[in-house]
Design an enzyme around this catalytic site. Structure first.
Site, PDB file in Angstrom:
ATOM      1  N   ARG A 103      32.476  56.130  31.548  1.00  0.00           N
ATOM      2  CA  ARG A 103      33.448  55.285  30.846  1.00  0.00           C
ATOM      3  C   ARG A 103      32.918  54.893  29.461  1.00  0.00           C
ATOM      4  NH1 ARG A 103      35.395  50.723  34.784  1.00  0.00           N
ATOM      5  NH2 ARG A 103      36.920  50.495  33.100  1.00  0.00           N
ATOM      6  N   ALA A 106      31.912  42.893  34.788  1.00  0.00           N
ATOM      7  CA  ALA A 106      31.488  43.014  33.384  1.00  0.00           C
ATOM      8  C   ALA A 106      30.187  42.255  33.100  1.00  0.00           C
ATOM      9  CB  ALA A 106      32.601  42.524  32.467  1.00  0.00           C
ATOM     10  N   GLU A 120      23.054  47.223  43.842  1.00  0.00           N
ATOM     11  CA  GLU A 120      24.121  47.099  42.839  1.00  0.00           C
ATOM     12  C   GLU A 120      25.223  48.099  43.184  1.00  0.00           C
ATOM     13  OE1 GLU A 120      23.053  48.742  39.016  1.00  0.00           O
ATOM     14  OE2 GLU A 120      24.545  47.531  37.987  1.00  0.00           O
ATOM     15  N   ASN A 129      28.377  43.374  43.020  1.00  0.00           N
ATOM     16  CA  ASN A 129      29.129  43.998  41.938  1.00  0.00           C
ATOM     17  C   ASN A 129      29.413  42.865  40.949  1.00  0.00           C
ATOM     18  OD1 ASN A 129      30.881  45.188  40.155  1.00  0.00           O
ATOM     19  ND2 ASN A 129      32.248  46.044  41.714  1.00  0.00           N
ATOM     20  N   HIS A 185      29.217  49.572  42.018  1.00  0.00           N
ATOM     21  CA  HIS A 185      30.401  49.609  41.142  1.00  0.00           C
ATOM     22  C   HIS A 185      31.437  50.535  41.753  1.00  0.00           C
ATOM     23  CE1 HIS A 185      28.500  47.306  38.045  1.00  0.00           C
ATOM     24  NE2 HIS A 185      27.427  48.063  38.205  1.00  0.00           N
ATOM     25  N   PRO A 241      33.648  38.849  38.089  1.00  0.00           N
ATOM     26  CA  PRO A 241      34.947  38.607  37.459  1.00  0.00           C
ATOM     27  C   PRO A 241      35.933  39.769  37.574  1.00  0.00           C
ATOM     28  CG  PRO A 241      33.236  38.935  35.807  1.00  0.00           C
ATOM     29  CD  PRO A 241      32.546  38.787  37.121  1.00  0.00           C
ATOM     30  N   ASN A 242      37.162  39.375  37.813  1.00  0.00           N
ATOM     31  CA  ASN A 242      38.318  40.287  37.877  1.00  0.00           C
ATOM     32  C   ASN A 242      38.352  41.183  39.109  1.00  0.00           C
ATOM     33  OD1 ASN A 242      39.514  39.464  35.348  1.00  0.00           O
ATOM     34  ND2 ASN A 242      37.735  40.417  34.381  1.00  0.00           N
ATOM     35  N   ARG A 300      44.840  45.710  39.401  1.00  0.00           N
ATOM     36  CA  ARG A 300      44.218  45.839  38.080  1.00  0.00           C
ATOM     37  C   ARG A 300      43.881  47.307  37.791  1.00  0.00           C
ATOM     38  NH1 ARG A 300      37.807  44.497  37.380  1.00  0.00           N
ATOM     39  NH2 ARG A 300      37.651  45.153  35.215  1.00  0.00           N
ATOM     40  N   TYR A 325      40.689  51.830  39.371  1.00  0.00           N
ATOM     41  CA  TYR A 325      40.143  51.150  40.556  1.00  0.00           C
ATOM     42  C   TYR A 325      40.946  51.387  41.836  1.00  0.00           C
ATOM     43  CZ  TYR A 325      37.500  48.679  36.933  1.00  0.00           C
ATOM     44  OH  TYR A 325      36.675  48.379  35.870  1.00  0.00           O
TER      45      TYR A 325
HETATM   46  C1  DQA Z   1      32.977  47.470  37.620  1.00  0.00           C
HETATM   47  C2  DQA Z   1      32.600  48.156  36.295  1.00  0.00           C
HETATM   48  C3  DQA Z   1      32.462  47.151  35.187  1.00  0.00           C
HETATM   49  O1  DQA Z   1      32.118  47.801  33.971  1.00  0.00           O
HETATM   50  C4  DQA Z   1      33.776  46.414  34.969  1.00  0.00           C
HETATM   51  O2  DQA Z   1      33.647  45.437  33.972  1.00  0.00           O
HETATM   52  C5  DQA Z   1      34.291  45.833  36.229  1.00  0.00           C
HETATM   53  C6  DQA Z   1      34.251  46.646  37.453  1.00  0.00           C
HETATM   54  C7  DQA Z   1      33.227  48.468  38.750  1.00  0.00           C
HETATM   55  O3  DQA Z   1      33.166  48.054  39.914  1.00  0.00           O
HETATM   56  O4  DQA Z   1      33.498  49.645  38.506  1.00  0.00           O
HETATM   57  O5  DQA Z   1      34.848  44.736  36.248  1.00  0.00           O
HETATM   58  O6  DQA Z   1      31.918  46.622  38.002  1.00  0.00           O
END
Ligand code: DQA
Length: 138
Positions: free
Chosen positions: A104, A73, A95, A70, A97, A9-10, A17, A22
């Site tokens: 954070r 959240a 995994e 990835n 990120h 998501p997102n 964003r 990011y």
């Molecule tokens: C994320 C880190 C997560 O905590 C966050 O909710 C994201 C992006 C990252 O790529 O840094 O959506 O996965």
């Protein structure tokens, strides 16, 4: 080699964003460029905001040689995604990120999927994805 990249998501909003976290570059553009760098790898690039759709995609990945995920959240909340990763035939799972989740908010420090993965890469911006691919080649 077939590598499946799954984004949660997102992550479709990366580039606009929270750019202070990011960056300004679109993840879609970055992954397309990155995939051209590795002509020997067949990439599948998937993004969805819905937990069940991510699980459906993981279930479609049985023939992949590796999965780079990835989960956004959902990383911190989704037992269902962790279970799907446990169940998939592909056992090379990385995994990723973009941000350094350990630097954070405290709730980002726990990953429910890390224990199912070969390893985790975080905090290197979009390059985290490239580092994941490099780790598959070494
Ligand atoms: C994320 C880190 C997560 O905590 C966050 O909710 C994201 C992006 C990252 O790529 O840094 O959506 O996965």
């Amino acid at each position: 080699m077939k590598v499946s990249i799954i984004n949660g998501p997102n992550l479709n909003l990366i580039g606009t964003r929270e750019p202070e976290i990011y960056g300004h570059e679109s993840l879609t553009d970055y992954l397309l460029l990155m995939s051209k760098k590795y002509p020997g790898i067949r990439f599948t690039i998937f993004q969805n905001n819905i937990e069940g759709e991510i699980i459906n995609e993981i279930q479609r990945c049985s023939d992949a040689d590796a999965i780079i995920i990835n989960a956004g959240a959902y990383t911190h909340t989704s037992i269902a995604i962790a279970d799907a990763l446990r169940a998939v035939a592909c056992k090379k799972i990385i995994e990723v990120h973009i941000s350094n989740v350990y630097a954070r908010e405290h709730y980002r420090r726990e990953s429910l999927i890390a224990g199912v993965c070969m390893g985790s890469i975080c905090g290197f911006g979009l390059k985290s994805y490239d580092l994941a691919v490099m780790s598959l080649l070494s």
